[in-house]
Design an enzyme around this catalytic site. Sequence first.
Site, PDB file in Angstrom:
ATOM      1  N   ASN A 219       0.848  -1.110   0.251  1.00  0.00           N
ATOM      2  CA  ASN A 219      -0.111  -0.055   0.158  1.00  0.00           C
ATOM      3  C   ASN A 219       0.943   1.113  -0.059  1.00  0.00           C
ATOM      4  O   ASN A 219       1.419   1.589   1.131  1.00  0.00           O
ATOM      5  CB  ASN A 219      -0.789  -0.132   1.284  1.00  0.00           C
ATOM      6  CG  ASN A 219      -1.603   1.170   1.440  1.00  0.00           C
ATOM      7  OD1 ASN A 219      -1.764   2.168   0.603  1.00  0.00           O
ATOM      8  ND2 ASN A 219      -2.268   1.361   2.768  1.00  0.00           N
TER       9      ASN A 219
ATOM     10  N   LYS B 125      -0.041   4.255  -0.497  1.00  0.00           N
ATOM     11  CA  LYS B 125      -0.636   5.550   0.302  1.00  0.00           C
ATOM     12  C   LYS B 125      -0.221   6.842  -0.681  1.00  0.00           C
ATOM     13  O   LYS B 125      -0.150   6.484  -1.820  1.00  0.00           O
ATOM     14  CB  LYS B 125      -0.011   5.660   1.602  1.00  0.00           C
ATOM     15  CG  LYS B 125      -0.003   4.716   2.475  1.00  0.00           C
ATOM     16  CD  LYS B 125       0.174   4.640   3.874  1.00  0.00           C
ATOM     17  CE  LYS B 125       0.061   3.327   4.737  1.00  0.00           C
ATOM     18  NZ  LYS B 125      -0.009   3.413   6.156  1.00  0.00           N
TER      19      LYS B 125
ATOM     20  N   HIS C  96      -9.372   1.511   4.489  1.00  0.00           N
ATOM     21  CA  HIS C  96      -8.053   1.787   5.313  1.00  0.00           C
ATOM     22  C   HIS C  96      -8.369   2.741   6.724  1.00  0.00           C
ATOM     23  O   HIS C  96      -9.158   3.617   6.634  1.00  0.00           O
ATOM     24  CB  HIS C  96      -7.112   2.186   4.357  1.00  0.00           C
ATOM     25  CG  HIS C  96      -5.875   2.271   5.132  1.00  0.00           C
ATOM     26  ND1 HIS C  96      -5.208   3.050   6.188  1.00  0.00           N
ATOM     27  CD2 HIS C  96      -4.690   1.445   5.099  1.00  0.00           C
ATOM     28  CE1 HIS C  96      -4.064   2.742   6.597  1.00  0.00           C
ATOM     29  NE2 HIS C  96      -3.746   1.703   6.022  1.00  0.00           N
TER      30      HIS C  96
ATOM     31  N   GLU D  26      -6.613   5.087   7.811  1.00  0.00           N
ATOM     32  CA  GLU D  26      -6.464   6.299   7.612  1.00  0.00           C
ATOM     33  C   GLU D  26      -7.718   7.112   6.702  1.00  0.00           C
ATOM     34  O   GLU D  26      -7.904   8.339   7.123  1.00  0.00           O
ATOM     35  CB  GLU D  26      -5.348   6.349   6.771  1.00  0.00           C
ATOM     36  CG  GLU D  26      -3.986   6.162   7.477  1.00  0.00           C
ATOM     37  CD  GLU D  26      -2.816   5.661   6.633  1.00  0.00           C
ATOM     38  OE1 GLU D  26      -2.663   5.932   5.652  1.00  0.00           O
ATOM     39  OE2 GLU D  26      -1.932   4.930   7.318  1.00  0.00           O
TER      40      GLU D  26
ATOM     41  N   GLU E 164      -5.342  -4.741  10.562  1.00  0.00           N
ATOM     42  CA  GLU E 164      -4.515  -3.529  10.991  1.00  0.00           C
ATOM     43  C   GLU E 164      -4.735  -2.719  12.099  1.00  0.00           C
ATOM     44  O   GLU E 164      -5.403  -1.619  12.150  1.00  0.00           O
ATOM     45  CB  GLU E 164      -4.433  -2.719   9.612  1.00  0.00           C
ATOM     46  CG  GLU E 164      -4.104  -3.400   8.338  1.00  0.00           C
ATOM     47  CD  GLU E 164      -3.435  -2.227   7.401  1.00  0.00           C
ATOM     48  OE1 GLU E 164      -2.291  -2.353   6.889  1.00  0.00           O
ATOM     49  OE2 GLU E 164      -3.907  -1.324   6.979  1.00  0.00           O
TER      50      GLU E 164
ATOM     51  N   GLY F  33       2.874   2.301  10.658  1.00  0.00           N
ATOM     52  CA  GLY F  33       3.729   3.408  10.439  1.00  0.00           C
ATOM     53  C   GLY F  33       4.528   3.585  11.567  1.00  0.00           C
ATOM     54  O   GLY F  33       5.324   4.658  11.897  1.00  0.00           O
TER      55      GLY F  33
ATOM     56  N   SER G 247       3.267  -2.145  10.391  1.00  0.00           N
ATOM     57  CA  SER G 247       4.890  -2.252  10.460  1.00  0.00           C
ATOM     58  C   SER G 247       5.315  -3.485  10.243  1.00  0.00           C
ATOM     59  O   SER G 247       6.294  -3.954  10.897  1.00  0.00           O
ATOM     60  CB  SER G 247       5.157  -1.736  12.001  1.00  0.00           C
ATOM     61  OG  SER G 247       4.904  -0.244  12.241  1.00  0.00           O
TER      62      SER G 247
HETATM   63  P1  PGA Z   1       2.889   0.536   7.470  1.00  0.00           P
HETATM   64  O1  PGA Z   1       1.502   0.577   7.009  1.00  0.00           O
HETATM   65  O2  PGA Z   1       3.519  -0.987   7.112  1.00  0.00           O
HETATM   66  O3  PGA Z   1       3.879   1.465   7.090  1.00  0.00           O
HETATM   67  O4  PGA Z   1       2.817   0.203   9.044  1.00  0.00           O
HETATM   68  C1  PGA Z   1       0.601  -0.562   6.751  1.00  0.00           C
HETATM   69  C2  PGA Z   1      -0.778   0.044   6.204  1.00  0.00           C
HETATM   70  O5  PGA Z   1      -1.231   1.118   6.655  1.00  0.00           O
HETATM   71  O6  PGA Z   1      -1.235  -0.535   5.333  1.00  0.00           O
END
Ligand code: PGA
Length: 248
Positions: A10, A12, A93, A95, A163, A169, A208
């Site tokens: 992903n 983003k 997601h 976010e 998640e 992140g 992560s």
């Molecule tokens: P990350 O993000 O691997 O940077 O923690 C995962 C995600 O939000 O899909």
Amino acid sequence: MANRKYIVGNWKMNGMREQLSDIKEIAEIAGQNNQVDVAICPPATLIAQAADNNPDFMIGAQDCHFAAKGAHTGCLSADMIREAGAIMTILGHSERRADQHETDAEIKAKAEAVHAAGLGAIICVGETEEERDAGQAVDIVCGQLEGSFPDKAEAAWLTIAYEPVWAIGTGRVPEASDVEEMHAAIRNKLGKLMGDGADAVRILYGGSMNGGNASELLAVPNVDGGLVGGASLTAEKFGPIIEAAAAA
Ligand code: PGA
């Protein structure tokens, strides 16, 4: 029988044309590990070129609207992302649930629109740190799953990504036992929602994941792959995760 592993990057809001070369390198590594399904979801601006450049590699989107067309400035329909070359999309997601205030009902409608357009969907669920600390993680996640669960769900097009918001992140990853508990709860809930087909629905872990922890996470029961943000941006970082999935 174990499900075929699925590793999804992903990107983003990261990636300009210059980064198309990273997708090419990742597609090559995916081709060498073809016992695993691998995809990259770049920003929508790169979907068409990424798909054209890598015809044997899966390119996805990060979102789409639930309507087929109309007065929705700035949005893209499922048919539009399919025509650009996406074969699936991430939906809901955390976010977007936070920044765009997406609701479970909207995510369900999006998933149904995506399926009607002939695409796959990855529906994301996950608790915040406060919800986990309050002992509500399983209830919150299963509630999100039920609320955003589309009609006509089948493993052939639907994937779930767990998640935990606090792991995205941050470099923090839940204990393997917590991942195991949550993935088992999701599997059980899928059984209630769709019956027999539930075992074949892939449940990805996200938050992560990196080359150092992928093997351990991918060995957890009911972890059928990973949804990877930061560590999916280059072949150097993403390659080891793909290889860990191939060895799992
Ligand atoms: P990350 O993000 O691997 O940077 O923690 C995962 C995600 O939000 O899909």
